[in-house]
Design an enzyme around this catalytic site. Sequence first.
Site, short mmCIF file in Angstrom:
data_model
loop_
_atom_site.label_atom_id
_atom_site.label_comp_id
_atom_site.label_asym_id
_atom_site.label_seq_id
_atom_site.Cartn_x
_atom_site.Cartn_y
_atom_site.Cartn_z
N ASP A 75 -3.31 8.06 -3.34
CA ASP A 75 -2.07 7.35 -3.07
C ASP A 75 -1.48 6.66 -4.29
OD1 ASP A 75 -4.36 5.47 -2.73
OD2 ASP A 75 -2.76 4.02 -2.37
N ASP A 78 -6.04 4.58 -7.51
CA ASP A 78 -7.46 4.66 -7.16
C ASP A 78 -7.79 6.09 -6.73
OD1 ASP A 78 -6.27 4.85 -4.66
OD2 ASP A 78 -6.69 2.78 -4.12
N TYR A 227 -3.24 -0.60 3.70
CA TYR A 227 -2.15 0.01 4.45
C TYR A 227 -2.24 -0.37 5.93
CZ TYR A 227 -1.40 2.51 0.14
OH TYR A 227 -1.17 2.81 -1.17
N GLU A 463 0.89 -0.68 -11.17
CA GLU A 463 0.31 0.48 -10.50
C GLU A 463 1.40 1.38 -9.93
OE1 GLU A 463 -3.35 1.49 -7.42
OE2 GLU A 463 -2.40 -0.47 -7.32
#
Length: 486
Positions: A75, A78, A227, A463
């Site tokens: 995603d 990571d 999430y 990120e």
Amino acid sequence: MAATKQRLGFLVVTCFLIRVHGHPNYADALRKSILFFEGQRSGRLPGDQRITWRSNSGLSDGSAANVDLSGGYYDAGDNVKFGFPMAFTATMLSWSVLEYGKRMGGEVGNARAAIRWATDYLLKAATQTPGKLYVGVGDPDADHRCWERPEDMDTPRAVYSVSKTNPGSDVAGETAAALAAASLVFRVTDRAYSRRLLAVAKTVMVFAMKYQGKYSDYLGSVVCPFYCSYSGYQDELLWGASWLFRATNDAFYLNYLKSLGANDNTDFFSWDNKFAGARVLLSRRVHVDNNMSFVQFQQQAEDFMCRILPNNPSSTTQYTPGGLMYKQSSANLQYATSISFLLFTYSKYIASSKHSFTCGNLLFTASSLRSLAKKQVDYILGENPLKMSYMVGFGARFPQKIHHRAASLPSLATYPGHVGCQAGFQYLDSSSPNPNILTGAVVGGPDQIDAFTDDRKDFSHAEPATYINAPLVGSLAYLVGSYGNG
């Protein structure tokens, strides 16, 4: 650490025009925004892989449940595969191609490939075990305690799912939306694949409708705080039914979505909250098809627009001094890209019907929406107080130390040895630029006063994520078509 000094990537910055005819080079940004997805791939990489510092990874994903869950996307920075944001990514890439594919030129094939990398995985997740939808691979807590290349990861690849007894209408509704939207993308180029996507979308949507519940109520710490389904699942039921109605024209889905009573007002659109997206999608029936039975959704879409547009009595959206819409302190650019897509798309719809609307006593037109959306995209591409592009590899100045494991560690080509869980933290802590350039990645972006620190440890701002890029692909394609700088 010497390996970190060798910078690898699909990039030549110094000799490429950054601006064309007074605007950012939208065609270059479009190419790179799509290329980014190749850097996020999990599974066995194809021979035409263009981000060549990445290698195969996660080939045994799913084995913990005796199924094949290889493939799909990581995603963000990571090595976990979260089904909820991945499905939203696929939906938004598909909507981008459906609305603006003709403006993408030669990049439309790459955009379809980016969609298919996600939908191939989602098909596996939805069909391998009857009555289950697999929604995640990888223990997120264990993963976040390590700093490893995906090619090296040795953290537990636990498998997570929803079912009749542990429902997840949110993630199932989004998965149905993704498969239905993608079925439209492939309807001409691969009819058999399109039919399969639609058939599975229907099955998953029935599951979402019949067994209702929030997936984070069951999965808890596995998906939260990463999430969580903060907005609940009514929005995904509306969203999934809207896409299936678009794909099938079956009144069953229309009757269902009208029965939901999903009338929440919102000034967000994201992987979590789909109300605004569904309403814009449904309002197309008014403006393009002249079907007045959808006026309710048009009105809700315009209520959303009024909450976004600045300097009107209904506005609830903060803007930075430099003009960027500011919704949250963490990964704020995801909201700028997703909302800008809706602005461009609703402007397209109302332009076709020569419609305008009011917020209070102020009149807004298609041009008003386009102007605001363009300003957001231009800000991301470098027209901001710092003169920094927030897309890696675009422009003369862009983030060099993004929070991304694969980009920050030396590639297998430069360091074939294993870099273990704890050994990798030397690269997180390094003050050197990332050795690998994740071309096209858009990071979380600046704070509320337009400040940005290029700090690898600052995941809230440094990120990238697939769901930041996906809606931007559509906006950039719109701008390429409008300004023709291909």
